[in-house]
Design an enzyme around this catalytic site. Structure first.
Site, short mmCIF file in Angstrom:
data_model
loop_
_atom_site.label_atom_id
_atom_site.label_comp_id
_atom_site.label_asym_id
_atom_site.label_seq_id
_atom_site.Cartn_x
_atom_site.Cartn_y
_atom_site.Cartn_z
N LEU A 1 32.52 33.78 40.09
CA LEU A 1 33.28 33.69 41.33
C LEU A 1 33.58 32.21 41.58
O LEU A 1 32.70 31.37 41.44
CB LEU A 1 32.48 34.24 42.51
CG LEU A 1 32.42 35.76 42.69
CD1 LEU A 1 31.47 36.10 43.83
CD2 LEU A 1 33.78 36.35 42.94
N ASP A 2 34.82 31.91 41.97
CA ASP A 2 35.17 30.53 42.32
C ASP A 2 34.33 30.05 43.51
O ASP A 2 33.88 30.87 44.32
CB ASP A 2 36.65 30.44 42.68
CG ASP A 2 37.56 30.69 41.50
OD1 ASP A 2 37.11 30.50 40.36
OD2 ASP A 2 38.72 31.09 41.72
#
Length: 307
Positions: free
Chosen positions: A47-48
């Site tokens: 996940l960013d």
């Protein structure tokens, strides 16, 4: 005097973590690993830092089976801002283009429908994809544009949750490898005004739900002796496979990598999750052979397998 060396524990299980904003997936993983003093840990899909939400963390033997979550469909809730394009496709980038927003809900729903199903996406430059051993975002930060081939992904469903003229909230269910930033940008381009993400939250992956996840703060607030109660067993990662059981003798041979015969009749070429018939402990994964045996594919380590 130096601090005493932290003892690392052989912990096996899956933690459903609610990743906070502003921290990388690896940063969240390392914090969770520290909280559990785990000797080995890995996550199941990046996940960013901008994104929050469901990040399953695998401890110990669970890391052997994490690939089944990497390949799973994923769900997201995204907030999209129309009328501005940014360098990164999200709120953290610089605005490079602004255009008036002149569409209605019907036009937005039509654009959403056009981006549902099998589509092609060009991965964004601000991504962790590698080019000649270097992440694309590193080239992007240096002002270098790398040509990227389009990738086929599947958008199973997009539901419009809110619409307020220049912004929208959408729920997306998609295949692995889908970039929600790119999806938002492409929808914005179809509407003629551009778009970028202002928030992104992963809500589902591989059958797991965000509602069942735990924050780092909540885990840290628990006494160390109670944190293990939050872990799911290793076999939740492979619950979609049918089960087979082995008697004690076959179980021991299976754990040493030998093909064995199950107590059930197992169809050829199917993959099974395998259990000890007496203790019901998870032993690993196996493929059925034409001879009616189970050939080990992934096996729990000897110290984790039942004796």
């Amino acid at each position: 005097m130096s601090a005493p060396r932290r003892i690392k524990l052989n912990i096996n299980g899956v933690l459903l973590l609610d990743k906070p904003y502003g921290i990388s997936s690896n940063g969240a993983l390392q914090k969770a690993r520290w909280l559990y003093s785990a000797a080995k840990a890995g996550h199941t899909g990046v996940l960013d830092p901008l994104a929050t939400g469901l990040l399953p963390v695998c401890f110990g033997e669970a890391t052997k089976f994490s690939s089944y979550l990497l390949d799973a469909d994923k769900g997201y809730r995204a907030t999209v801002k129309f009328g501005a394009v940014t360098t990164t496709g999200d709120i953290e980038g610089e605005v490079v283009l602004q255009r008036p927003v002149a569409f209605d809900r019907a036009a937005l729903e039509a654009a959403i429908a056009a981006h549902t199903g099998a589509i092609s996406q060009v991965p964004p430059m601000y991504s962790a994809l590698k080019h000649q051993g270097k992440a694309l975002y590193e080239y992007a930060r240096e002002g270098i544009e790398i040509e990227r081939a389009a990738r086929d992904v599947t958008i199973h469903r997009i539901e419009l949750i809110e619409f307020s003229g220049d912004s929208a909230v959408i729920d997306v269910l998609c295949s692995k490898g889908t970039y929600i930033r790119t999806l938002a940008q492409d929808i914005g381009e179809m509407l003629g005004c551009g778009a970028h993400l202002t928030a992104l939250r992963r809500t589902t992956t591989g059958g797991f739900r965000l509602e069942d996840a735990h924050t780092l703060e909540a885990i840290e607030a628990l006494p160390a002796t109670e944190r293990g109660g939050l872990l799911l067993p290793v076999d939740v990662l492979v619950a979609h496979f049918p089960a087979a059981t082995l008697a004690a003798g076959e179980a021991a041979r299976f754990c040493h990598g030998q093909a064995v015969r199950a107590q059930e009749n197992c169809e050829t070429m199917l993959r099974f999750r395998v259990y000890h018939a007496d203790t019901q402990e998870f032993l690993g994964l196996a493929d059925a052979t034409p001879q009616g045996q189970l050939q080990p594919v992934r096996v729990m380590a000897a110290q984790a397998a039942p004796k």
